[in-house]
Design a protein around this motif. Structure first.
Motif, PDB file in Angstrom:
ATOM      1  N   GLN A 124       0.519  -1.091   0.829  1.00 49.62           N
ATOM      2  CA  GLN A 124       0.048   0.076   0.127  1.00 49.62           C
ATOM      3  C   GLN A 124       0.039   0.978   0.003  1.00 49.62           C
ATOM      4  O   GLN A 124       0.319   2.049  -0.552  1.00 49.62           O
ATOM      5  N   LEU A 125       2.184   0.779   0.858  1.00 50.96           N
ATOM      6  CA  LEU A 125       2.721   2.579   1.132  1.00 50.96           C
ATOM      7  C   LEU A 125       3.400   2.650  -0.192  1.00 50.96           C
ATOM      8  O   LEU A 125       3.147   3.444  -0.635  1.00 50.96           O
ATOM      9  N   GLU A 126       3.910   1.665  -1.070  1.00 48.95           N
ATOM     10  CA  GLU A 126       4.370   1.992  -2.471  1.00 48.95           C
ATOM     11  C   GLU A 126       3.888   2.440  -3.336  1.00 48.95           C
ATOM     12  O   GLU A 126       4.205   3.094  -4.058  1.00 48.95           O
ATOM     13  N   GLU A 127       1.991   1.791  -3.114  1.00 53.42           N
ATOM     14  CA  GLU A 127       1.702   1.992  -4.521  1.00 53.42           C
ATOM     15  C   GLU A 127       0.936   3.774  -4.042  1.00 53.42           C
ATOM     16  O   GLU A 127       1.182   4.338  -5.091  1.00 53.42           O
ATOM     17  N   SER A 128       1.184   3.681  -2.642  1.00 52.98           N
ATOM     18  CA  SER A 128       0.986   5.577  -2.496  1.00 52.98           C
ATOM     19  C   SER A 128       1.653   6.818  -2.717  1.00 52.98           C
ATOM     20  O   SER A 128       1.679   7.506  -3.758  1.00 52.98           O
ATOM     21  N   LYS A 129       3.319   6.287  -2.986  1.00 52.48           N
ATOM     22  CA  LYS A 129       4.513   7.046  -3.657  1.00 52.48           C
ATOM     23  C   LYS A 129       4.393   7.213  -5.229  1.00 52.48           C
ATOM     24  O   LYS A 129       4.103   8.158  -5.646  1.00 52.48           O
ATOM     25  N   GLN A 130       3.649   5.184  -5.975  1.00 58.36           N
ATOM     26  CA  GLN A 130       3.235   6.084  -6.577  1.00 58.36           C
ATOM     27  C   GLN A 130       2.369   7.107  -7.756  1.00 58.36           C
ATOM     28  O   GLN A 130       2.583   8.053  -8.280  1.00 58.36           O
ATOM     29  N   ILE A 131       1.692   6.589  -6.632  1.00 52.38           N
ATOM     30  CA  ILE A 131       0.008   7.843  -7.137  1.00 52.38           C
ATOM     31  C   ILE A 131       0.847   9.134  -6.412  1.00 52.38           C
ATOM     32  O   ILE A 131      -0.236   9.860  -7.560  1.00 52.38           O
ATOM     33  N   MET A 132       1.042   9.394  -5.697  1.00 55.61           N
ATOM     34  CA  MET A 132       1.746  10.955  -5.492  1.00 55.61           C
ATOM     35  C   MET A 132       2.333  11.012  -6.211  1.00 55.61           C
ATOM     36  O   MET A 132       2.202  12.503  -6.939  1.00 55.61           O
ATOM     37  N   ASN A 133       3.513   9.897  -6.781  1.00 53.91           N
ATOM     38  CA  ASN A 133       4.578  10.811  -8.034  1.00 53.91           C
ATOM     39  C   ASN A 133       3.356  11.446  -9.390  1.00 53.91           C
ATOM     40  O   ASN A 133       4.124  11.885 -10.006  1.00 53.91           O
ATOM     41  N   GLN A 134       2.822  10.534  -9.517  1.00 52.48           N
ATOM     42  CA  GLN A 134       1.979  10.407 -10.900  1.00 52.48           C
ATOM     43  C   GLN A 134       1.153  11.961 -10.707  1.00 52.48           C
ATOM     44  O   GLN A 134       1.189  12.748 -11.761  1.00 52.48           O
TER      45      GLN A 134
END
Length: 207
Positions: free
Chosen positions: A149-159
């Motif tokens: 979840q943390l890694e996916e959240s980081k990717q979403i924020m980068n996007q």
């Protein structure tokens, strides 16, 4: 041939004004489009990540509480009632979690979690060691899901950041073109003023 120059200027002015209007509309569309994309990205972060993380946290908390019940010096009947309630809560949270948007890696881990939780809840209280072992396995899987979840959240924020920068750059580019067109129009206004005939005092012919 000043009239041809004036006609040419009028055509250029008309095209420039039309271009200016089109650019303003394009700029407005780009801003709204990027705002909507960023909004959707933030919505995805909340709906697909934060809510899912909340379920993971609550399930982990329930499993920890069951471990405390198993390790407490209570009677079997009390433990059975207490653990039964906690098991129901875990099942409800897991069912809700399974309905969230999951990546391929999450789906695999989520299936593993369900299997482990079923084994954990089906194990009799008398088999405390086995139940505690299954609880630890479930907690380990929940922790892995939390990391995902943390890694996916980081990717979403980068996007979201990329979308914001893209929209900012597009707006600045359109704004720069608008400034250039305005400067061209201003130059044409000054040029047209210089072409106007000046009034001169003409001498009167004497009879």
């Amino acid at each position: 041939m000043k009239w041809t120059y004036r006609i040419k200027n009028k055509i250029i002015a008309s095209v420039s004004l039309l271009s200016l209007c089109v650019l303003v509309l394009i700029s407005n569309y780009i801003d709204r489009n990027h705002t909507e994309n960023v909004k959707n990205t933030i919505g995805t972060l909340y709906e697909d990540r934060l809510i899912a993380e909340g379920y993971i946290f609550k399930m982990s908390n329930e499993v920890f509480r069951i471990k405390e019940v198993l390790q407490a010096d209570w009677g079997k009947t009390v433990k059975t009632d207490k653990i039964g309630t906690l098991n129901t809560n875990i099942s409800e949270k897991n069912a809700a979690y399974q309905k969230t948007k999951l990546t391929a890696a999450e789906k695999s881990k989520a299936a593993e979690l369900t299997t482990t939780l079923n084994r954990f809840m089906d194990t009799e209280i008398d088999q405390a060691q086995q139940k505690l072992k299954a609880a630890d396995e479930a907690l380990a899987i929940l922790n892995e899901l939390s990391v995902i979840q943390l890694e996916e959240s980081k990717q979403i924020m980068n996007q979201a950041e990329k979308l914001y920068l893209s929209g900012k750059n597009s707006s600045e580019f359109v704004f720069a073109i608008i400034i250039i067109i305005l400067l061209v129009l201003q130059a044409m206004v000054f040029a047209s003023k210089t072409l106007k005939p000046t009034n001169r005092n003409m001498p009167h012919n004497l009879n």
